[in-house]
Design a protein around this motif. Structure first.
Motif, PDB file in Angstrom:
ATOM      1  N   PRO A 169      17.370  21.875  -6.806  1.00  0.00           N
ATOM      2  CA  PRO A 169      17.443  23.104  -6.001  1.00  0.00           C
ATOM      3  C   PRO A 169      18.275  22.942  -4.732  1.00  0.00           C
ATOM      4  O   PRO A 169      18.986  23.861  -4.328  1.00  0.00           O
ATOM      5  CB  PRO A 169      15.971  23.414  -5.691  1.00  0.00           C
ATOM      6  CG  PRO A 169      15.256  22.111  -5.864  1.00  0.00           C
ATOM      7  CD  PRO A 169      15.986  21.395  -6.962  1.00  0.00           C
ATOM      8  N   THR A 182      20.792  29.745 -14.306  1.00  0.00           N
ATOM      9  CA  THR A 182      20.107  29.237 -13.112  1.00  0.00           C
ATOM     10  C   THR A 182      21.098  29.082 -11.966  1.00  0.00           C
ATOM     11  O   THR A 182      20.836  29.475 -10.825  1.00  0.00           O
ATOM     12  CB  THR A 182      19.441  27.884 -13.416  1.00  0.00           C
ATOM     13  OG1 THR A 182      18.483  28.063 -14.464  1.00  0.00           O
ATOM     14  CG2 THR A 182      18.746  27.318 -12.189  1.00  0.00           C
ATOM     15  N   THR A 183      22.250  28.505 -12.272  1.00  0.00           N
ATOM     16  CA  THR A 183      23.289  28.339 -11.259  1.00  0.00           C
ATOM     17  C   THR A 183      23.753  29.683 -10.730  1.00  0.00           C
ATOM     18  O   THR A 183      23.928  29.876  -9.521  1.00  0.00           O
ATOM     19  CB  THR A 183      24.473  27.565 -11.861  1.00  0.00           C
ATOM     20  OG1 THR A 183      24.031  26.279 -12.296  1.00  0.00           O
ATOM     21  CG2 THR A 183      25.589  27.391 -10.840  1.00  0.00           C
ATOM     22  N   ASP A 216      20.826  21.941 -15.225  1.00  0.00           N
ATOM     23  CA  ASP A 216      20.423  23.341 -15.103  1.00  0.00           C
ATOM     24  C   ASP A 216      21.290  24.223 -15.986  1.00  0.00           C
ATOM     25  O   ASP A 216      22.490  23.969 -16.162  1.00  0.00           O
ATOM     26  CB  ASP A 216      20.543  23.817 -13.651  1.00  0.00           C
ATOM     27  CG  ASP A 216      19.488  23.195 -12.738  1.00  0.00           C
ATOM     28  OD1 ASP A 216      18.478  22.685 -13.265  1.00  0.00           O
ATOM     29  OD2 ASP A 216      19.682  23.219 -11.516  1.00  0.00           O
ATOM     30  N   TYR A 246      20.993  31.234  -8.375  1.00  0.00           N
ATOM     31  CA  TYR A 246      20.970  30.612  -7.049  1.00  0.00           C
ATOM     32  C   TYR A 246      22.186  31.038  -6.228  1.00  0.00           C
ATOM     33  O   TYR A 246      22.086  31.312  -5.024  1.00  0.00           O
ATOM     34  CB  TYR A 246      20.942  29.082  -7.177  1.00  0.00           C
ATOM     35  CG  TYR A 246      19.556  28.504  -7.232  1.00  0.00           C
ATOM     36  CD1 TYR A 246      18.895  28.102  -6.080  1.00  0.00           C
ATOM     37  CD2 TYR A 246      18.889  28.367  -8.449  1.00  0.00           C
ATOM     38  CE1 TYR A 246      17.613  27.568  -6.130  1.00  0.00           C
ATOM     39  CE2 TYR A 246      17.606  27.840  -8.514  1.00  0.00           C
ATOM     40  CZ  TYR A 246      16.977  27.445  -7.351  1.00  0.00           C
ATOM     41  OH  TYR A 246      15.708  26.924  -7.403  1.00  0.00           O
ATOM     42  N   GLN A 297      21.832  23.118  -5.638  1.00  0.00           N
ATOM     43  CA  GLN A 297      22.159  24.497  -6.009  1.00  0.00           C
ATOM     44  C   GLN A 297      22.437  25.343  -4.760  1.00  0.00           C
ATOM     45  O   GLN A 297      23.362  26.157  -4.740  1.00  0.00           O
ATOM     46  CB  GLN A 297      21.003  25.122  -6.809  1.00  0.00           C
ATOM     47  CG  GLN A 297      20.863  24.610  -8.231  1.00  0.00           C
ATOM     48  CD  GLN A 297      21.861  25.241  -9.176  1.00  0.00           C
ATOM     49  OE1 GLN A 297      22.840  25.848  -8.760  1.00  0.00           O
ATOM     50  NE2 GLN A 297      21.621  25.079 -10.466  1.00  0.00           N
ATOM     51  N   THR A 320      12.349  24.634 -19.636  1.00  0.00           N
ATOM     52  CA  THR A 320      13.538  25.077 -18.927  1.00  0.00           C
ATOM     53  C   THR A 320      14.564  25.545 -19.956  1.00  0.00           C
ATOM     54  O   THR A 320      14.528  25.161 -21.124  1.00  0.00           O
ATOM     55  CB  THR A 320      14.153  23.938 -18.082  1.00  0.00           C
ATOM     56  OG1 THR A 320      14.398  22.819 -18.944  1.00  0.00           O
ATOM     57  CG2 THR A 320      13.204  23.527 -16.981  1.00  0.00           C
ATOM     58  N   SER A 364      14.727  24.829 -11.127  1.00  0.00           N
ATOM     59  CA  SER A 364      15.907  23.958 -11.114  1.00  0.00           C
ATOM     60  C   SER A 364      15.504  22.516 -10.859  1.00  0.00           C
ATOM     61  O   SER A 364      14.555  22.237 -10.121  1.00  0.00           O
ATOM     62  CB  SER A 364      16.890  24.414 -10.029  1.00  0.00           C
ATOM     63  OG  SER A 364      17.913  23.466  -9.826  1.00  0.00           O
ATOM     64  N   GLN A 365      16.227  21.604 -11.478  1.00  0.00           N
ATOM     65  CA  GLN A 365      16.002  20.180 -11.222  1.00  0.00           C
ATOM     66  C   GLN A 365      16.685  19.721  -9.938  1.00  0.00           C
ATOM     67  O   GLN A 365      16.342  18.682  -9.397  1.00  0.00           O
ATOM     68  CB  GLN A 365      16.521  19.354 -12.410  1.00  0.00           C
ATOM     69  CG  GLN A 365      15.802  19.622 -13.713  1.00  0.00           C
ATOM     70  CD  GLN A 365      16.255  18.680 -14.816  1.00  0.00           C
ATOM     71  OE1 GLN A 365      16.468  17.492 -14.587  1.00  0.00           O
ATOM     72  NE2 GLN A 365      16.412  19.204 -16.026  1.00  0.00           N
TER      73      GLN A 365
END
Length: 362
Positions: free
Chosen positions: A131, A241-242, A237, A245, A134, A58, A128-129
């Motif tokens: 989701p 990634t943020t 994250d 999403y 998010q 990641t 993502s850890q």
């Protein structure tokens, strides 16, 4: 929004103390999107570390660098982009529905983030850890943007922007419930001062009050929820990634809503809509970069220059001159935000100096 909110998300908990900005953020706080809350960091310092499990690779956050002048320069630049985005959104609100403006904004955002959505891309960032969190955060961010744009149709931009800067007050209250933080008397007094500033600007019960004034307040509350969830995910994250999403959630929800309010935009409207998306995305990304070089308590005073830009642009484009009550209320809100940022800096300094005393595992 104030926090210019497109994905103010980025502005992480760092904006929590002053956005939010944005706000948060504006997002909004602060720490950095990838920095765990101080209390959590203290607990981690004293807890035994289990052997890490082997997981798919990641993205990790870049290291922080102590370059405050660079951070200040970046935060000043971000306020220009975010202020221009807000002013353009107000301009478009005269011809397009709020949902459609937000849809164009998030569509541009999603297109910019599309390389991070392709599984074969080196920029792929949908792993993502958290989701579920998010997605919830994306919904809150969308709500913040949508309510703020809705308020711009009816309110002077300086008034809407100043009101939107109350997000840190909501963060103070929400952090008790969701982050388990303890808020001292002085921070509560600062919160009360900020609320007085809001009342001075809105003047409920007088002829100056407009029901649309609740829109930027609800927007600030949604932005505060965005920042709280950002803080809950900090260290888990990567920022990209943020952002990815947020863009997906926003464009999916708005694509389902926009057919019900659709107004055929002119090429003029489309170009301005694209500018909003580009300016807000650039502004928020610059915010993220700024927090890599300086703490929120250092950057907080300079984030409020966004009020200056929107006031100037509001006068030049719309002929709006902030009245004396808006100026006085803004002074209360800014003062409250600056003191909150100061208390956050003091609290974090104490955590760093006395980690063993503050750790429940010590």
């Amino acid at each position: 929004m104030h926090i210019g909110v497109l994905f103010s998300d980025l502005a992480n908990n760092t904006q929590l103390s002053f956005f939010g900005y944005s706000p948060d953020s504006i997002i909004a706080h602060e720490l950095s999107i990838v920095t765990p809350p101080p209390a959590a960091a203290a607990r981690l310092d004293s807890a035994p570390l289990p052997l890490p499990e082997k997981k798919p690779a990641t993205r990790t956050a870049p290291a922080r660098a102590d370059r405050p002048f660079r951070g200040i320069a970046l935060i000043l630049a971000s306020t220009v982009f975010l202020g221009a985005s807000d002013v353009t959104a107000k301009y478009l609100s005269a011809t397009l529905p709020s949902i459609e403006i937000a849809w164009i904004r998030f569509l541009v955002f999603a297109l910019i983030m599309s390389p991070a959505m392709a599984p074969g891309s080196p920029l792929y960032a949908l792993r993502s850890q958290r989701p579920g969190l998010q997605v919830m955060r994306g919904v809150a961010l969308l709500g913040s943007s949508l309510f703020f744009i809705s308020g711009l149709r009816f309110l002077p931009i300086a008034e809407a922007s100043a009101t939107g800067f109350v997000a840190p007050l909501f963060v103070t209250a929400l952090s008790i419930v969701f982050l388990g933080e303890t808020v001292g008397v002085r921070r509560w007094l600062a919160t009360a001062v900020g609320l007085i500033g809001v009342l001075i600007i809105l003047r409920p019960g007088t002829g100056a009050f407009h029901p649309a004034a609740f829109f930027p307040i609800v927007s600030a509350l949604a932005w505060a929820c965005t920042l709280i969830m950002t803080r809950m995910m900090s260290g888990r994250d990567h920022a990209i990634t943020t952002m990815t999403y947020s863009s997906i959630v926003g464009v999916c929800i708005l694509s389902a809503l926009v057919p019900f309010v659709w107004v055929a935009p002119s090429w003029h409207d489309i170009l301005f809509g694209i500018f909003i998306g580009l300016a807000s995305t650039a502004g928020q990304w610059i915010v993220v970069l700024a927090f890599r070089y300086a703490d929120a308590s250092v950057l907080a005073p300079f984030s409020y220059t966004q009020l200056l830009w929107v006031s100037i642009l509001g006068f030049v484009i719309f002929g709006e001159v902030p009245d004396v009550w808006t100026v006085i209320g803004a002074v209360f809100i800014v003062g409250s935000g600056l003191y909150t940022a100061h208390r956050e800096r003091v609290r974090r300094s104490q955590l760093l100096v006395m980690p063993s005393e503050l750790s429940p595992n010590a």
